[in-house]
Design an enzyme around this catalytic site. Sequence first.
Site, short mmCIF file in Angstrom:
data_model
loop_
_atom_site.label_atom_id
_atom_site.label_comp_id
_atom_site.label_asym_id
_atom_site.label_seq_id
_atom_site.Cartn_x
_atom_site.Cartn_y
_atom_site.Cartn_z
N THR A 213 -1.13 4.00 4.96
CA THR A 213 0.00 4.89 4.73
C THR A 213 1.09 4.58 5.75
OG1 THR A 213 -1.43 6.66 3.93
CG2 THR A 213 0.65 7.35 4.93
N ARG B 180 -7.16 11.07 -8.12
CA ARG B 180 -7.53 11.31 -6.72
C ARG B 180 -6.26 11.45 -5.85
NH1 ARG B 180 -6.42 8.79 -1.55
NH2 ARG B 180 -8.16 9.17 -0.18
N THR C 224 2.39 7.11 0.65
CA THR C 224 1.27 6.21 0.40
C THR C 224 0.97 6.09 -1.09
OG1 THR C 224 -1.02 5.74 1.09
CG2 THR C 224 -0.52 8.01 0.49
N THR D 128 -3.63 8.32 9.12
CA THR D 128 -3.76 7.26 8.11
C THR D 128 -5.21 6.79 8.10
OG1 THR D 128 -3.00 5.07 7.37
CG2 THR D 128 -2.98 5.48 9.74
N GLY D 129 -5.62 6.22 6.99
CA GLY D 129 -7.02 5.81 6.85
C GLY D 129 -7.62 6.49 5.63
N SER E 239 0.83 -1.21 0.00
CA SER E 239 0.00 0.00 0.00
C SER E 239 0.86 1.26 0.00
CB SER E 239 -0.92 0.01 1.23
OG SER E 239 -0.15 -0.08 2.41
N1 ASP Z 1 -4.74 8.34 3.98
C1 ASP Z 1 -4.38 7.67 2.75
C2 ASP Z 1 -5.22 8.24 1.64
O1 ASP Z 1 -6.41 8.43 1.83
C3 ASP Z 1 -4.53 6.19 2.81
C4 ASP Z 1 -4.21 5.54 4.13
O2 ASP Z 1 -3.57 6.09 4.97
O3 ASP Z 1 -4.63 4.43 4.37
O4 ASP Z 1 -4.72 8.43 0.57
#
Ligand code: ASP
Length: 326
Positions: free
Chosen positions: A183, A211, A201, A234-235, A50
């Site tokens: 991330t 995006r 990320t 993160t998320g 990821s």
């Molecule tokens: N925050 C990151 C994004 O939305 C992805 C992640 O951290 O899982 O691009």
Amino acid sequence: MAEPLLLSTWHFGQIANRAGWPHLLAPDGSALDAVEQACRAVEEDPRVTSVGYRGLPDLKGQVSLDAAIMLSPNRCGAVAYVRRFVEVISIARRVMEQTPHVLLVGEGAEIFAQSQGFRPRSPRADERTAELALCEHHGAEDREAIHARDPRHPHVKDGETSPEAHSGLAADGGRDADSSHDTIGVIARDCRGTLAAGCSTSGLAGKMPGRVGDSPIVGHGLYVDPGVGAAVATGHGELMMAICGSFLAVEGMRRGLSPQEAIAEVLRRIAECIPDRGDRQAAFIALDKAGKWAAGAMRPGFQVAVRTPAGEQLVIPDLVFSDGSD
Ligand code: ASP
């Protein structure tokens, strides 16, 4: 002398901490070097699907990478939508150090990277990850079936332990349960008490081409105020971007909240502002100037790798806004 500390998101934060820690201890090392090298190790690790080289693909099967690095409101750099380079955290650092700008995107970021001597190398999701990414996007029911066919996700019967569990790293680098994102986010404090943060990320699996999420945006994916503290997120980036999540966490600490209280306030704000967020994850780590740290998440599943002079630990934070039953 401050006690050095390194905090990195998710299970694969252990890879980051192993690479970053020596830079915190070296006489000429720094929090900034530690953050860069920590993120870079994850970008290069093919087990992590990821971030970086094996990042998650978009809807068209292409991988684009985002990263940011920060020392203070006046010293930060970022790149987004980079498709021809892998070491985006280092390119972000060059943006900070070599340009009058904060954020370069797409082709402009790639031209800059090449001018700085970085070697063009396209990140590439492997076939299984690409298939999974499309499933995540479409909510396909056969995600489990794809996992089952995937040699990187060996089927483990109840009570058995996979070989990867023994090696301390899951085959996919140890990602969140929904496997559609993650991330590497790192916060470091060096012996001089200097704080630095960074994140890198490939964003959300199966995202629309073009995006960009929170990670490369100062205030959303990360924020550092040397007089107050630092936060990294993160998320699902859209949750953090709705409320300037990392900035809000640092501002909470400025008002006197502990890192844990500051994160709790941010999670509450996300819940208030986005009642239809479903089961999307949002997770934060935060560190104050005094060296106190905390982590918290909307949903269960988040982990933070913590490195101190006493050793390395993988911590599951107590602060979980929802237990996942709603
Ligand atoms: N925050 C990151 C994004 O939305 C992805 C992640 O951290 O899982 O691009």
